[in-house]
Design a protein around this motif. Sequence first.
Motif, short mmCIF file in Angstrom:
data_model
loop_
_atom_site.label_atom_id
_atom_site.label_comp_id
_atom_site.label_asym_id
_atom_site.label_seq_id
_atom_site.Cartn_x
_atom_site.Cartn_y
_atom_site.Cartn_z
N ASN A 181 0.91 -1.12 0.06
CA ASN A 181 -0.02 0.02 -0.10
C ASN A 181 0.84 1.41 0.07
O ASN A 181 0.28 2.37 0.10
N HIS A 182 2.19 1.25 -0.03
CA HIS A 182 2.90 2.32 -0.06
C HIS A 182 2.84 3.26 -1.29
O HIS A 182 2.85 4.58 -1.08
N ASP A 183 2.57 2.93 -2.35
CA ASP A 183 2.39 3.63 -3.55
C ASP A 183 0.99 4.29 -3.33
O ASP A 183 0.86 5.70 -3.84
N PHE A 184 -0.12 3.71 -2.83
CA PHE A 184 -1.17 4.31 -2.66
C PHE A 184 -1.21 5.62 -1.55
O PHE A 184 -1.83 6.49 -1.98
N LEU A 185 -0.23 5.11 -0.55
CA LEU A 185 -0.16 6.44 0.30
C LEU A 185 0.65 7.69 -0.11
O LEU A 185 0.24 8.70 0.07
N ARG A 186 1.42 7.33 -1.03
CA ARG A 186 2.11 8.33 -1.77
C ARG A 186 1.03 9.01 -2.52
O ARG A 186 1.27 10.41 -2.63
N SER A 187 0.37 8.36 -3.34
CA SER A 187 -0.53 9.05 -3.90
C SER A 187 -1.49 9.95 -3.43
O SER A 187 -2.25 11.23 -3.77
N LEU A 188 -1.71 9.65 -2.13
CA LEU A 188 -2.57 10.79 -1.07
C LEU A 188 -1.62 11.66 -0.54
O LEU A 188 -2.20 12.48 0.26
N GLY A 189 -0.38 11.70 -0.64
CA GLY A 189 0.35 12.70 0.00
C GLY A 189 1.25 12.35 1.15
O GLY A 189 1.71 13.31 1.72
N ALA A 190 1.25 11.02 1.46
CA ALA A 190 2.02 10.83 2.75
C ALA A 190 3.35 10.27 2.41
O ALA A 190 3.80 9.55 1.05
N GLU A 191 4.04 10.15 3.24
CA GLU A 191 5.38 9.30 3.44
C GLU A 191 5.13 7.90 4.02
O GLU A 191 5.06 8.10 5.27
N PRO A 192 5.17 6.92 3.27
CA PRO A 192 4.90 5.54 4.00
C PRO A 192 6.06 4.97 4.70
O PRO A 192 7.32 5.10 4.30
N VAL A 193 5.71 4.25 5.68
CA VAL A 193 6.54 3.42 6.56
C VAL A 193 5.89 1.93 6.78
O VAL A 193 4.71 2.21 6.88
N THR A 194 6.64 0.89 6.79
CA THR A 194 6.11 -0.32 7.02
C THR A 194 5.83 -0.53 8.59
O THR A 194 6.64 -0.15 9.29
N TYR A 195 4.82 -1.02 8.98
CA TYR A 195 4.47 -1.28 10.29
C TYR A 195 5.16 -2.51 11.00
O TYR A 195 5.79 -3.14 10.13
N GLY A 196 5.15 -2.63 12.10
CA GLY A 196 5.84 -3.81 12.74
C GLY A 196 7.07 -3.61 13.67
O GLY A 196 7.22 -2.46 14.00
N ASP A 197 7.71 -4.61 13.97
CA ASP A 197 8.87 -4.19 14.79
C ASP A 197 9.87 -3.21 14.02
O ASP A 197 10.22 -3.36 12.69
N GLY A 198 10.54 -2.58 14.90
CA GLY A 198 11.35 -1.27 14.22
C GLY A 198 10.53 -0.32 13.79
O GLY A 198 11.32 0.70 12.98
N LEU A 199 9.44 -0.06 13.85
CA LEU A 199 8.64 1.15 13.57
C LEU A 199 9.20 2.43 14.07
O LEU A 199 9.53 3.51 13.28
N ALA A 200 9.50 2.59 15.20
CA ALA A 200 10.08 3.81 15.80
C ALA A 200 11.15 4.22 15.20
O ALA A 200 11.42 5.35 14.77
N ASP A 201 12.08 3.33 14.68
CA ASP A 201 13.19 3.54 14.18
C ASP A 201 13.19 4.33 12.75
O ASP A 201 13.71 5.04 12.20
N ARG A 202 12.23 3.17 12.01
CA ARG A 202 11.90 3.88 10.72
C ARG A 202 11.21 5.25 10.84
O ARG A 202 11.69 6.04 9.63
N VAL A 203 10.43 5.56 11.62
CA VAL A 203 9.89 7.07 11.63
C VAL A 203 10.99 7.95 11.96
O VAL A 203 10.77 8.96 11.39
N ARG A 204 11.80 7.67 13.15
CA ARG A 204 12.85 8.73 13.29
C ARG A 204 13.76 8.83 12.19
O ARG A 204 14.30 9.98 12.01
N TRP A 205 13.98 7.69 11.24
CA TRP A 205 14.90 8.04 10.08
C TRP A 205 14.24 9.30 9.34
O TRP A 205 14.83 9.98 8.62
N LEU A 206 12.74 9.30 9.14
CA LEU A 206 12.42 10.42 8.58
C LEU A 206 12.13 11.56 9.14
O LEU A 206 12.17 12.72 8.43
N ALA A 207 11.84 11.36 10.47
CA ALA A 207 11.73 12.68 11.41
C ALA A 207 12.58 12.70 12.58
O ALA A 207 11.93 12.23 13.58
N PRO A 208 13.84 12.93 12.51
CA PRO A 208 14.71 12.69 13.50
C PRO A 208 14.51 13.38 14.87
O PRO A 208 14.79 13.03 15.87
N GLU A 209 13.63 14.60 14.78
CA GLU A 209 13.41 15.57 15.69
C GLU A 209 12.06 15.02 16.43
O GLU A 209 11.58 15.60 17.24
#
Length: 310
Positions: A181-209
């Motif tokens: 569903n990542h391409d679908f989210l991009r079409s809506l204007g979002a930056e997609p990340v995969t849910y599950g283990d390690g989610l917090a780290d993946r979000v921090r990579w996009l939004a370090p602050e």
Amino acid sequence: MRAITVNRYGGPETLELTEVDDPKVGPDSVLVRVKAAGVNPVDWKIVAGYLDSIMYIHFPLVPGWDVAGVVEAVGQDASEFSVGDEVFGYVRKDEVQHGTYAELVAAPVRTLARRPASLTWQQAAGVPLAGLTAWQSLARVGVASGDTVLVHAAAGGVGAFAVQIAVAKGARVIGTASERNHDFLRSLGAEPVTYGDGLADRVRWLAPEGVDAAVDYVGGDAVAVSQELLKDRSRIASIANPEVTERGGHHVWVRPDSADLAELARLADAGKLDVHVEQALPLAEAAEAFDRSKSGRTRGKIVLEVGHVD
């Protein structure tokens, strides 16, 4: 009139297409000739008896809270609408019995707004509950221009609305979803990340602050993960985890609201809110709609076509 009725708690097998009396129209209500009815997970949960402890539910029961249709009659004190008006709404009443899986529904004026001209009947029927849930949860955490917002289950029925509404407000949106569903989210204007283990780290990579606000439409550990990332731990709203209030956040149970519906219609007509209808089924196939909704694998909305739709 024809309606889907249920006479006992159970699964999709309890749904029957039957003839029932036309509904009575109270002073503050209008009679709506239904064109399409939206299908939501809460519909099959009510039929299964899951809400019996918190709502008065009566049999025979006509399921459904979402509707799009044409006003056919007006109550004595319902001057907000006129016969012939095209409307859509979240027709949740204080007690559950006379729902929208029917050819006619009596709807209190507080539950309705005028149908967005840019949406089909099927699309309009898919907006109310999910769209209002997204609108009201984002409002609860004060999403505004310049915010970075984390949306859990961003490709789902509510999440897809939340992404578009937050983008329309000028926010940056990070949305969790499976990779398909990542391409679908991009079409809506979002930056997609995969849910599950390690989610917090993946979000921090996009939004370090960190992120400014988060909305949870999936449950599980979404609230806990969000609060690891939030600059202000109170700016989290969940529809799936009531314990969010114990953690300082907000639990949201969507309310009918004409003004909020009108805002959703405005966004749609401005080209800022698209409605993806995955499947439209005839009223007689409501059981199939329940099965599809229960699968949890739909992207966008399932609707029932009740009257003739253009």
